[in-house]
Enzyme design. Sequence first.
Site, PDB file in Angstrom:
ATOM      1  N   LYS A 109       3.962   8.593   9.189  1.00 14.95           N
ATOM      2  CA  LYS A 109       3.761   7.966  10.494  1.00 14.95           C
ATOM      3  C   LYS A 109       4.754   8.451  11.557  1.00 14.95           C
ATOM      4  O   LYS A 109       4.605   9.545  12.061  1.00 14.95           O
ATOM      5  CB  LYS A 109       3.715   6.454  10.327  1.00 14.95           C
ATOM      6  CG  LYS A 109       2.573   6.079   9.367  1.00 14.95           C
ATOM      7  CD  LYS A 109       2.126   4.656   9.307  1.00 14.95           C
ATOM      8  CE  LYS A 109       0.815   4.553   8.540  1.00 14.95           C
ATOM      9  NZ  LYS A 109       0.874   3.924   7.238  1.00 14.95           N
ATOM     10  N   TYR A 140       0.851  -1.189   0.000  1.00 13.07           N
ATOM     11  CA  TYR A 140       0.000   0.000   0.000  1.00 13.07           C
ATOM     12  C   TYR A 140       0.886   1.237   0.000  1.00 13.07           C
ATOM     13  O   TYR A 140       1.855   1.311   0.754  1.00 13.07           O
ATOM     14  CB  TYR A 140      -0.889  -0.006   1.242  1.00 13.07           C
ATOM     15  CG  TYR A 140      -1.785   1.212   1.381  1.00 13.07           C
ATOM     16  CD1 TYR A 140      -2.826   1.453   0.481  1.00 13.07           C
ATOM     17  CD2 TYR A 140      -1.598   2.119   2.420  1.00 13.07           C
ATOM     18  CE1 TYR A 140      -3.661   2.559   0.620  1.00 13.07           C
ATOM     19  CE2 TYR A 140      -2.429   3.232   2.566  1.00 13.07           C
ATOM     20  CZ  TYR A 140      -3.456   3.446   1.657  1.00 13.07           C
ATOM     21  OH  TYR A 140      -4.272   4.543   1.810  1.00 13.07           O
ATOM     22  N   ASP A 155       9.282   2.769   0.076  1.00  7.99           N
ATOM     23  CA  ASP A 155       8.211   3.402   0.833  1.00  7.99           C
ATOM     24  C   ASP A 155       8.374   2.959   2.285  1.00  7.99           C
ATOM     25  O   ASP A 155       7.981   1.871   2.679  1.00  7.99           O
ATOM     26  CB  ASP A 155       6.843   2.998   0.283  1.00  7.99           C
ATOM     27  CG  ASP A 155       5.698   3.690   1.033  1.00  7.99           C
ATOM     28  OD1 ASP A 155       5.967   4.336   2.069  1.00  7.99           O
ATOM     29  OD2 ASP A 155       4.551   3.579   0.578  1.00  7.99           O
TER      30      ASP A 155
END
Length: 426
Positions: free
Chosen positions: A266, A143, A238
Amino acid sequence: METRSEQLFEVAKKYIPGGVNSPVRAFGPVGRTPRFILSARGDRIIDVDGNEMIDYICSWGPGILGHTHPRVIQKVQEACEDGLTYGAPTEKEVQLAELIVQLMPGMEMSRLVSSGTEAVMSAVRVARGYTKRDKIIKFKGCYHGHSDGLLVKAGSAALTTSVPDSAGVPEDYTKNTLVAQYNDRTSVEELFAANPEQIAAVIVEPVAANMGVVLPQKGFLEFLREITERFGSLLIFDEVITGFRLALGGAQGYYGITPDLTTLGKIVGGGMPIGAYGGRKEIMEMVSPVGPVYQAGTLSGNPIATTAGIETLTILKEDPGIYERLEQKAVRIAETIKEAAGGMVCVNQIGSLLSIFFNDKAVTDHESATASHTGKYAEYFSYLLDAGIYVAPSQFEAMFLSDAHTEEDISYTCQKMKEYFREFNS
Ligand SMILES: *Cc1c(COP(=O)(O)O)cnc(C)c1O
């Protein structure tokens, strides 16, 4: 009697699609009502009905220090006194950029944005601008946020909510996104062979954590480094989840593989909205106002968010033992489950990330992950929730450990997990 969470969820559904601002929060895959959260401290999260739960979601990763770390909160409160946003450069942005560059081996320069989604979509644009090529390769089950071009067989909540792609994304937007299989070198080689000199970049979660935790097999990341170099493409890690979680230097530090571009989110915001992307200087100098790749943001480098980010990274940097402690806790839980469940489940664990797949086979990619028994997971989730243990409401999300998880709470969690497997699976 209805709980306050149930009441709030009913009202929420009137005003917010599905009652939530991000799909997985709706608890759809596990058939429960989401808990509406009132506050959180350390490793505990407390809902509006007064249920206190041991939190293994940690806001999906940012909470590596636990909730309301006193140093972070104090700095944020102080920063608020000086104003919430200026839309002008600040010293803090420079500090955070320096910290990021210092800690992440592959980042010589970085740009701050406001989410992981934004970081990834900007990095992809830079890769395309730099290579003057259009196509990218992503992996099934990885994702990378919800931007149009990357919502191609996305993982995360899209998996369990049976929305393999998204409505509203024109085919034109995804035709340049090619999809390979995680841990499958041949699938990557085939895409390179079929699209000579057209691949701008390969983007990968170096440890996949959005189809549940799936580790890169030995040599897989090295292979991606090698093949991208061979074909003049860029390698994008990522690291929105793995950055500052797997190690201070992220997965690139952990595995010793340097990507051309890195995306962060995050943890980098210490609980506030920040994303960042960066890489080699010559690539990042493609970005406006130095270069021709446009990218901007009104709240980018927001002073309050950068304050939380700087303090969080500083605490991590000052405490070299933290990653070992995190890993020990995760290993303890992983070992407990393996012992209690025998061969019925597959436990994938690395650092402070782990997944319990209700699957008697090894989970190495999207196919094997989705072969897991989601009904069993829902039962396990409910058992833990009712025991005051808050884990992801989906088989395809990671369990996150924080430095605030106490030995007592880990012991209690292990005990409840053992009980679950004894009661339901003997
Ligand atoms: C969470 C995540 C994103 C998206 O970040 P948001 O802040 O939710 O937009 C992108 N990539 C990975 C690997 C993620 O885990």
